[in-house]
Design a protein around this motif. Structure first.
Motif, PDB file in Angstrom:
ATOM      1  N   ALA A  94     -15.680  -0.525 -32.708  1.00 45.05           N
ATOM      2  CA  ALA A  94     -16.494  -1.789 -32.166  1.00 45.05           C
ATOM      3  C   ALA A  94     -16.075  -2.421 -31.069  1.00 45.05           C
ATOM      4  CB  ALA A  94     -16.398  -2.480 -33.458  1.00 45.05           C
ATOM      5  N   THR A  95     -14.914  -2.478 -30.719  1.00 43.24           N
ATOM      6  CA  THR A  95     -14.354  -3.075 -29.692  1.00 43.24           C
ATOM      7  C   THR A  95     -14.020  -2.389 -28.533  1.00 43.24           C
ATOM      8  OG1 THR A  95     -12.164  -2.877 -30.394  1.00 43.24           O
ATOM      9  CG2 THR A  95     -13.093  -4.960 -31.337  1.00 43.24           C
ATOM     10  N   ALA A  96     -14.597  -1.041 -28.567  1.00 42.67           N
ATOM     11  CA  ALA A  96     -14.447  -0.245 -27.357  1.00 42.67           C
ATOM     12  C   ALA A  96     -14.901  -0.741 -26.320  1.00 42.67           C
ATOM     13  CB  ALA A  96     -15.188   1.183 -27.571  1.00 42.67           C
ATOM     14  N   ALA A  97     -14.441  -0.722 -25.134  1.00 40.83           N
ATOM     15  CA  ALA A  97     -14.605  -1.269 -23.723  1.00 40.83           C
ATOM     16  C   ALA A  97     -15.855  -0.320 -23.026  1.00 40.83           C
ATOM     17  CB  ALA A  97     -13.563  -1.403 -22.646  1.00 40.83           C
ATOM     18  N   ASP A  98     -16.591  -0.974 -22.308  1.00 39.34           N
ATOM     19  CA  ASP A  98     -17.625  -0.434 -21.510  1.00 39.34           C
ATOM     20  C   ASP A  98     -17.329  -0.325 -20.019  1.00 39.34           C
ATOM     21  OD1 ASP A  98     -18.364  -2.826 -20.999  1.00 39.34           O
ATOM     22  OD2 ASP A  98     -20.279  -2.591 -21.951  1.00 39.34           O
ATOM     23  N   GLY A  99     -16.272  -0.876 -19.645  1.00 39.49           N
ATOM     24  CA  GLY A  99     -15.670  -0.743 -18.404  1.00 39.49           C
ATOM     25  C   GLY A  99     -14.337  -1.278 -18.211  1.00 39.49           C
ATOM     26  N   ILE A 100     -13.489  -0.598 -17.495  1.00 43.31           N
ATOM     27  CA  ILE A 100     -11.965  -0.632 -17.494  1.00 43.31           C
ATOM     28  C   ILE A 100     -11.575  -1.229 -16.110  1.00 43.31           C
ATOM     29  CG2 ILE A 100      -9.833   0.406 -17.722  1.00 43.31           C
ATOM     30  CD1 ILE A 100     -11.445   0.540 -20.038  1.00 43.31           C
ATOM     31  N   VAL A 101     -10.846  -2.259 -16.048  1.00 46.04           N
ATOM     32  CA  VAL A 101     -10.091  -2.713 -14.772  1.00 46.04           C
ATOM     33  C   VAL A 101      -8.712  -2.013 -14.806  1.00 46.04           C
ATOM     34  CG1 VAL A 101      -9.446  -4.567 -13.223  1.00 46.04           C
ATOM     35  CG2 VAL A 101     -11.435  -4.915 -14.827  1.00 46.04           C
ATOM     36  N   LEU A 102      -8.544  -1.192 -13.861  1.00 43.41           N
ATOM     37  CA  LEU A 102      -7.242  -0.515 -13.785  1.00 43.41           C
ATOM     38  C   LEU A 102      -6.280  -1.237 -13.005  1.00 43.41           C
ATOM     39  CD1 LEU A 102      -5.984   2.030 -15.011  1.00 43.41           C
ATOM     40  CD2 LEU A 102      -6.461   3.322 -12.940  1.00 43.41           C
ATOM     41  N   ALA A 103      -5.107  -1.896 -13.433  1.00 42.92           N
ATOM     42  CA  ALA A 103      -4.119  -2.700 -12.917  1.00 42.92           C
ATOM     43  C   ALA A 103      -2.870  -2.180 -12.320  1.00 42.92           C
ATOM     44  CB  ALA A 103      -4.027  -4.021 -13.561  1.00 42.92           C
ATOM     45  N   SER A 104      -2.666  -2.404 -11.055  1.00 40.78           N
ATOM     46  CA  SER A 104      -1.541  -1.552 -10.393  1.00 40.78           C
ATOM     47  C   SER A 104      -0.756  -2.836  -9.694  1.00 40.78           C
ATOM     48  CB  SER A 104      -1.970  -0.762  -9.307  1.00 40.78           C
ATOM     49  OG  SER A 104      -2.789  -1.345  -8.326  1.00 40.78           O
ATOM     50  N   VAL A 105       0.394  -2.572  -9.115  1.00 37.73           N
ATOM     51  CA  VAL A 105       0.906  -3.629  -8.054  1.00 37.73           C
ATOM     52  C   VAL A 105       1.489  -2.722  -6.969  1.00 37.73           C
ATOM     53  CG1 VAL A 105       1.983  -5.087 -10.076  1.00 37.73           C
ATOM     54  CG2 VAL A 105       3.216  -3.230  -9.493  1.00 37.73           C
ATOM     55  N   GLY A 106       1.911  -3.350  -5.822  1.00 39.24           N
ATOM     56  CA  GLY A 106       2.232  -2.565  -4.505  1.00 39.24           C
ATOM     57  C   GLY A 106       1.198  -2.582  -3.403  1.00 39.24           C
ATOM     58  N   GLY A 107       0.119  -3.535  -3.651  1.00 41.20           N
ATOM     59  CA  GLY A 107      -0.869  -3.502  -2.564  1.00 41.20           C
ATOM     60  C   GLY A 107      -1.873  -2.606  -2.362  1.00 41.20           C
ATOM     61  N   ASP A 108      -2.671  -2.306  -1.376  1.00 38.30           N
ATOM     62  CA  ASP A 108      -3.717  -1.565  -0.944  1.00 38.30           C
ATOM     63  C   ASP A 108      -3.489  -0.069  -1.407  1.00 38.30           C
ATOM     64  OD1 ASP A 108      -5.192  -3.641  -0.408  1.00 38.30           O
ATOM     65  OD2 ASP A 108      -5.130  -3.244   1.763  1.00 38.30           O
ATOM     66  N   GLU A 109      -2.443   0.543  -0.874  1.00 42.93           N
ATOM     67  CA  GLU A 109      -1.975   1.789  -1.286  1.00 42.93           C
ATOM     68  C   GLU A 109      -1.716   2.212  -2.865  1.00 42.93           C
ATOM     69  OE1 GLU A 109       1.342   5.328  -0.253  1.00 42.93           O
ATOM     70  OE2 GLU A 109       1.563   3.354   0.647  1.00 42.93           O
ATOM     71  N   ALA A 110      -1.253   1.061  -3.490  1.00 38.83           N
ATOM     72  CA  ALA A 110      -1.058   1.422  -4.857  1.00 38.83           C
ATOM     73  C   ALA A 110      -2.694   1.388  -5.365  1.00 38.83           C
ATOM     74  CB  ALA A 110      -0.205   0.259  -5.669  1.00 38.83           C
ATOM     75  N   VAL A 111      -3.575   0.620  -5.125  1.00 40.07           N
ATOM     76  CA  VAL A 111      -4.729   0.540  -5.776  1.00 40.07           C
ATOM     77  C   VAL A 111      -5.469   1.705  -5.459  1.00 40.07           C
ATOM     78  CG1 VAL A 111      -6.922  -0.700  -5.588  1.00 40.07           C
ATOM     79  CG2 VAL A 111      -5.153  -2.003  -5.423  1.00 40.07           C
ATOM     80  N   GLN A 112      -5.454   2.363  -4.351  1.00 39.32           N
ATOM     81  CA  GLN A 112      -6.004   3.444  -4.034  1.00 39.32           C
ATOM     82  C   GLN A 112      -5.496   4.558  -4.634  1.00 39.32           C
ATOM     83  OE1 GLN A 112      -5.416   4.459   0.287  1.00 39.32           O
ATOM     84  NE2 GLN A 112      -6.666   2.260   0.719  1.00 39.32           N
ATOM     85  N   ALA A 113      -4.154   4.754  -4.896  1.00 30.47           N
ATOM     86  CA  ALA A 113      -3.479   5.730  -5.891  1.00 30.47           C
ATOM     87  C   ALA A 113      -3.983   5.464  -7.333  1.00 30.47           C
ATOM     88  CB  ALA A 113      -2.034   5.601  -5.544  1.00 30.47           C
ATOM     89  N   ALA A 114      -4.261   4.396  -7.725  1.00 25.99           N
ATOM     90  CA  ALA A 114      -4.645   4.036  -9.034  1.00 25.99           C
ATOM     91  C   ALA A 114      -6.021   4.576  -9.269  1.00 25.99           C
ATOM     92  CB  ALA A 114      -4.358   2.708  -9.415  1.00 25.99           C
ATOM     93  N   GLY A 115      -6.681   4.418  -7.948  1.00 26.00           N
ATOM     94  CA  GLY A 115      -8.345   4.766  -8.497  1.00 26.00           C
ATOM     95  C   GLY A 115      -8.554   6.310  -8.679  1.00 26.00           C
TER      96      GLY A 115
END
Length: 307
Positions: A184-205
């Protein structure tokens, strides 16, 4: 006494089991080659008992996968006592290697003088964090000990599996798309949180795309250590139609500043899963970085179905 035909007292002879032929033969267990360098796990963050427990569990997983592995824990912000710093751990490993060689020579062994790296340093980081990696690299250089520094653990499909498990444990995702039950509580959108700047965000993506394929919901990465980035991505997901969001930390755990994750989840008004922690895939990926650095043939770490 026994004879060539068997034991004299008539007891049955226990014969070795024949090796199973063909491609279904059970693989021979892998063991670390003699004289291999130590695996040194570089743990970021402020040292604590909880951090040490997490690191010890990760190292235990790696040892269970490779018998005979010399695995040690070093702390990026450590000291020379309770939480040994990276330079101290490398120096100790070098001293012990030299001592083993000298003892072998003294015993009359034709031991080969040790060469090559003393240690292979594996950062306990899911994604790149240039500031932390510079500090680790600097500590290795200042130690004046021959050591090799590997890449971070991700991106990797096993990290997508680990994120899925953490979300399902928090009741924020179905455990298995193939099973016809709902959360019932399943998310329909996920925010993937990283640390380390833009490069970390791209890798997390990259890992985020794999997670999106597992969950069949949109996943977007954002920088946890950039003010307003998490809430901005959350609003973008809501504008695209997602109503029930979840925050999934693309982080092992020690690298997160205390309270940062909770504050970001509150700002974005969404529930949050736990960090990856000592999920088995983390220990397997740490070992994979070590064996790759040494050129040891090791089966690729395999995931397990989420139940």
């Amino acid at each position: 006494m026994s004879s060539p035909t068997g034991p004299a007292n008539g007891l049955p002879v226990r014969m070795p089991r024949p090796r199973q032929p063909g491609r279904h033969r059970r693989p021979e267990p892998l063991a670390v080659p003699e004289g291999s360098p130590a695996l040194v796990l570089a743990v970021p963050g402020t040292p604590s008992a909880a951090m040490r427990s997490l690191a010890e569990e990760v190292v235990s997983i790696a040892r269970s996968e490779l018998p005979g592995l010399d695995a040690r824990i070093a702390y990026v912000d450590g000291d020379e006592t309770e939480f040994p710093a990276l330079g101290h751990v490398l120096a100790r490993a070098a001293e012990e290697r030299t001592a083993r060689y000298e003892q072998a020579r003294a015993a009359g062994s034709d031991a080969k003088e040790p060469d090559g790296p003393v240690g292979v340093v594996v950062p306990l980081l899911a994604g790149p964090d240039n500031a932390l990696l510079r500090r680790i690299r600097q500590a290795v250089m200042e130690s004046r000990i021959a050591a090799e520094l590997t890449d971070v653990l991700g991106p990797h499909p096993l990290l997508a599996e680990a994120l899925h498990v953490r979300l399902s444990e928090a009741g924020l995702a179905r455990a298995d798309r193939a099973r016809l039950f709902t959360v019932a509580t399943a998310a329909d959108g996920i925010v993937l949180a990283s640390v380390g700047g833009d490069e970390a965000v791209q890798a997390a993506g990259i890992t985020g795309m794999l997670l999106a394929a597992r969950l069949a919901v949109p996943v977007m990465a954002a920088a946890l250590d950039e003010e307003g980035a998490i809430s901005a991505v959350a609003e973008e997901l809501r504008a695209a139609g997602s109503q029930q969001l979840a925050l999934a930390p693309y982080l092992v755990g020690p690298e997160i500043e205390e309270g940062l994750l909770e504050a970001a989840a509150k700002e974005a008004d969404c529930a949050t899963a736990e960090p990856l922690g000592a999920y088995p895939a983390i220990g397997k990926l740490v070992l994979a970085k070590y064996t790759t650095a040494l050129g040891i043939a090791q089966p690729q770490p395999q995931g397990t179905p989420v139940r």
